[in-house]
Design a protein around this motif. Structure first.
Motif: not given
Length: 159
Positions: A26-28, A35-36, A58-61, A104-106
């Motif tokens: 998941w951290e990948d 920083v999430q 607004d969670a970057p991928v 969780p965030p997207p």
């Protein structure tokens, strides 16, 4: 000459195998340096409506994952199927995400489809999903995702 002939036969017959799927976690799915906020720690089970709203849309991928063959462990939130086979589900990092606590965030949810479906014995058990991941948004009633996956396999998670 025999080596070249053997090599060409292998290439044409498809016996040369591609690299195995990359094992990710998941951290990948979170860009390095981002920083999430951990939404699981902030979860309340008091039933308040605001508790069920997905935080931090607004969670970057990680764009470099797009189109890669990967395997990712997680938990199932069923979306489509019956009591025998699940054909569409959300893969989430912890049990109860999207159902009992805020999603969780997207970038921590993967929308998964698997052709023909797959039996899931228990939603309490972690699984590992293998397939091609896409950096692509999907939105449903439960959550918005930052990734989608066309799965080719599902197996029980093993340490």
């Amino acid at each position: 000459m025999r080596f070249i002939t053997l090599f060409l036969i292998c290439m044409l017959s498809g016996t040369v195998h591609s690299a195995p799927p990359k094992e990710i976690f998941w951290e990948d799915l979170i860009p390095k340096g981002h920083v999430q906020i951990d939404t699981q720690d902030a979860a309340s089970h008091d039933g308040a409506d605001q508790n069920w709203v997905q935080p931090s849309l607004d969670a970057p991928v990680v764009k470099s994952l797009d189109g890669k063959s990967v395997s990712l462990p997680g938990f199932v939130v069923p979306l489509e199927g019956d009591n025998q086979l699940i054909r569409e589900f959300l893969l989430v990092p912890y049990f109860g995400a999207c159902i009992h606590v805020p999603p969780p965030p997207p970038n921590q949810i993967v929308h998964v489809k698997i052709k023909g479906g797959v039996p899931i014995d228990s939603l309490y058990d972690a699984i590992t999903v293998t397939g091609v991941i896409k950096v692509e948004t999907w939105q449903g009633e439960l959550a918005q995702t930052g990734y989608t996956m066309q799965a080719v396999g599902v197996a029980p998670f093993e340490l």
